[in-house]
Design a protein around this motif. Sequence first.
Motif, mmCIF file in Angstrom:
data_model
loop_
_atom_site.group_PDB
_atom_site.id
_atom_site.type_symbol
_atom_site.label_atom_id
_atom_site.label_comp_id
_atom_site.label_asym_id
_atom_site.label_seq_id
_atom_site.Cartn_x
_atom_site.Cartn_y
_atom_site.Cartn_z
ATOM 1 N N GLY A 144 -5.046 -11.463 -4.658
ATOM 2 C CA GLY A 144 -4.072 -10.286 -5.088
ATOM 3 C C GLY A 144 -2.744 -10.777 -4.114
ATOM 4 O O GLY A 144 -2.724 -11.017 -2.851
ATOM 5 N N PHE A 145 -1.803 -10.363 -4.770
ATOM 6 C CA PHE A 145 -0.252 -9.530 -4.168
ATOM 7 C C PHE A 145 0.231 -8.018 -4.480
ATOM 8 O O PHE A 145 -0.266 -8.493 -5.634
ATOM 9 C CB PHE A 145 0.504 -10.950 -4.604
ATOM 10 C CG PHE A 145 2.005 -10.990 -3.643
ATOM 11 C CD1 PHE A 145 2.518 -10.936 -3.021
ATOM 12 C CD2 PHE A 145 2.414 -10.882 -4.273
ATOM 13 C CE1 PHE A 145 3.324 -11.352 -1.583
ATOM 14 C CE2 PHE A 145 4.466 -10.828 -3.904
ATOM 15 C CZ PHE A 145 4.272 -11.149 -2.857
ATOM 16 N N PHE A 146 0.919 -7.842 -4.117
ATOM 17 C CA PHE A 146 1.913 -6.773 -4.501
ATOM 18 C C PHE A 146 3.043 -6.676 -3.166
ATOM 19 O O PHE A 146 3.419 -6.939 -2.260
ATOM 20 C CB PHE A 146 0.785 -5.477 -4.126
ATOM 21 C CG PHE A 146 0.250 -4.700 -2.770
ATOM 22 C CD1 PHE A 146 1.024 -4.180 -2.199
ATOM 23 C CD2 PHE A 146 -0.853 -5.223 -2.611
ATOM 24 C CE1 PHE A 146 0.379 -3.257 -1.437
ATOM 25 C CE2 PHE A 146 -1.781 -4.702 -1.539
ATOM 26 C CZ PHE A 146 -1.105 -4.196 -0.525
ATOM 27 N N ILE A 147 4.039 -5.839 -4.217
ATOM 28 C CA ILE A 147 4.752 -5.067 -3.114
ATOM 29 C C ILE A 147 5.764 -3.446 -3.195
ATOM 30 O O ILE A 147 4.689 -3.816 -4.733
ATOM 31 C CB ILE A 147 6.004 -6.522 -4.055
ATOM 32 C CG1 ILE A 147 6.252 -7.644 -3.881
ATOM 33 C CG2 ILE A 147 7.592 -4.998 -3.047
ATOM 34 C CD1 ILE A 147 7.261 -8.656 -4.522
ATOM 35 N N LEU A 148 5.819 -3.545 -2.520
ATOM 36 C CA LEU A 148 6.138 -2.008 -1.872
ATOM 37 C C LEU A 148 7.393 -1.955 -1.644
ATOM 38 O O LEU A 148 8.579 -3.056 -0.999
ATOM 39 C CB LEU A 148 5.047 -1.695 -1.103
ATOM 40 C CG LEU A 148 3.652 -1.832 -0.416
ATOM 41 C CD1 LEU A 148 3.009 -1.116 0.685
ATOM 42 C CD2 LEU A 148 3.352 -0.129 -2.046
ATOM 43 N N ARG A 149 8.403 -0.987 -2.112
ATOM 44 C CA ARG A 149 9.254 -0.479 -1.189
ATOM 45 C C ARG A 149 9.753 1.299 -1.141
ATOM 46 O O ARG A 149 9.557 1.888 -1.989
ATOM 47 C CB ARG A 149 10.398 -1.199 -2.475
ATOM 48 C CG ARG A 149 10.351 -0.432 -4.081
ATOM 49 C CD ARG A 149 11.780 -1.268 -4.973
ATOM 50 N NE ARG A 149 11.578 -0.502 -5.615
ATOM 51 C CZ ARG A 149 12.596 0.311 -7.069
ATOM 52 N NH1 ARG A 149 13.349 0.717 -5.796
ATOM 53 N NH2 ARG A 149 11.900 0.717 -7.932
ATOM 54 N N GLY A 150 10.695 1.002 -0.058
ATOM 55 C CA GLY A 150 11.251 2.424 0.148
ATOM 56 C C GLY A 150 11.816 2.197 1.370
ATOM 57 O O GLY A 150 11.932 1.595 1.802
ATOM 58 N N LEU A 152 11.848 2.307 5.429
ATOM 59 C CA LEU A 152 12.094 1.242 5.858
ATOM 60 C C LEU A 152 10.522 2.142 6.597
ATOM 61 O O LEU A 152 9.031 1.399 7.014
ATOM 62 C CB LEU A 152 12.663 1.072 7.088
ATOM 63 C CG LEU A 152 11.511 0.151 8.452
ATOM 64 C CD1 LEU A 152 11.982 -1.010 7.923
ATOM 65 C CD2 LEU A 152 13.280 -0.372 9.291
ATOM 66 N N HIS A 153 10.908 2.955 7.436
ATOM 67 C CA HIS A 153 9.390 3.731 7.862
ATOM 68 C C HIS A 153 8.448 4.169 6.881
ATOM 69 O O HIS A 153 7.125 3.901 7.888
ATOM 70 C CB HIS A 153 9.796 4.671 9.142
ATOM 71 C CG HIS A 153 10.493 6.009 7.563
ATOM 72 N ND1 HIS A 153 11.648 6.554 6.654
ATOM 73 C CD2 HIS A 153 9.550 7.425 6.974
ATOM 74 C CE1 HIS A 153 10.947 7.110 6.321
ATOM 75 N NE2 HIS A 153 10.161 8.302 6.020
ATOM 76 N N SER A 154 8.260 4.559 5.533
ATOM 77 C CA SER A 154 7.454 4.481 4.703
ATOM 78 C C SER A 154 6.997 3.235 4.494
ATOM 79 O O SER A 154 5.624 2.937 4.613
ATOM 80 C CB SER A 154 8.054 5.120 3.910
ATOM 81 O OG SER A 154 8.511 6.855 3.727
ATOM 82 N N VAL A 155 7.506 2.060 4.572
ATOM 83 C CA VAL A 155 6.915 0.455 4.116
ATOM 84 C C VAL A 155 6.134 0.495 5.333
ATOM 85 O O VAL A 155 4.860 0.194 4.729
ATOM 86 C CB VAL A 155 8.567 -0.092 3.493
ATOM 87 C CG1 VAL A 155 7.405 -1.265 3.701
ATOM 88 C CG2 VAL A 155 8.842 -0.058 2.724
ATOM 89 N N GLU A 156 6.506 0.444 6.259
ATOM 90 C CA GLU A 156 5.813 -0.461 7.712
ATOM 91 C C GLU A 156 4.466 0.905 7.964
ATOM 92 O O GLU A 156 3.729 0.216 7.822
ATOM 93 C CB GLU A 156 6.499 0.366 8.999
ATOM 94 C CG GLU A 156 7.951 -0.333 9.200
ATOM 95 C CD GLU A 156 8.772 -0.068 10.494
ATOM 96 O OE1 GLU A 156 9.534 -1.007 11.037
ATOM 97 O OE2 GLU A 156 9.328 1.576 10.388
#
Length: 189
Positions: A144-150, A152-156
């Motif tokens: 499984g693979f996924f990408i998140l965006r937002g 920087l502090h939220s992604v971390e």
Amino acid sequence: MPGEALALLEISSLARGVVTADAAAKRAPVELLLCEATSPGKYLVLFAGGVAEVEESLLAGANAAADALLDRLFLPQAHVQLLPAIRAGANGLPRVAAEGAAWAAGMLELATVSAALRAADAACKAAEVQLQMLRLARGIGGKGFFILRGELHSVEAAVAAAREAAGAGMLAGAEIVAAPHADLRGRAL
């Protein structure tokens, strides 16, 4: 934010996988999201619906799978971003278009589909991020693979939560790109 329940059964036999999907679908009114063979010779049954219905169907499917059951997952209050991402991936629809100039991306690769769903759910619940893409099993060896965006502090924070939720030995890779190049945002992100 919670949504519908999600359940996944991973079966070691393709033939038993079809029987398992049938048993789960017949037990209660659930939506079959994914019923297919994956590498290496496994069968996945992924479904959604109300919590009680999904739990009943999960039990019926697990009983039908018997000793061919490799793994199972039950997310009784899956984050609302998961179902649209699963449906988009299953239908070959394009990913969400990137908005704005300043955002970070987090990419996570998990050894199993169960681990990917569990990690994506935890990531979306941990921070204000957008689940841009969720790819399950097809063409990636059953992973499984996924990408998140937002921001920087939220992604971390989301990546940290996903790492923890993945489970021992299930994380194949996790990376953060603080400010993706414009060409990359249009192609891979």
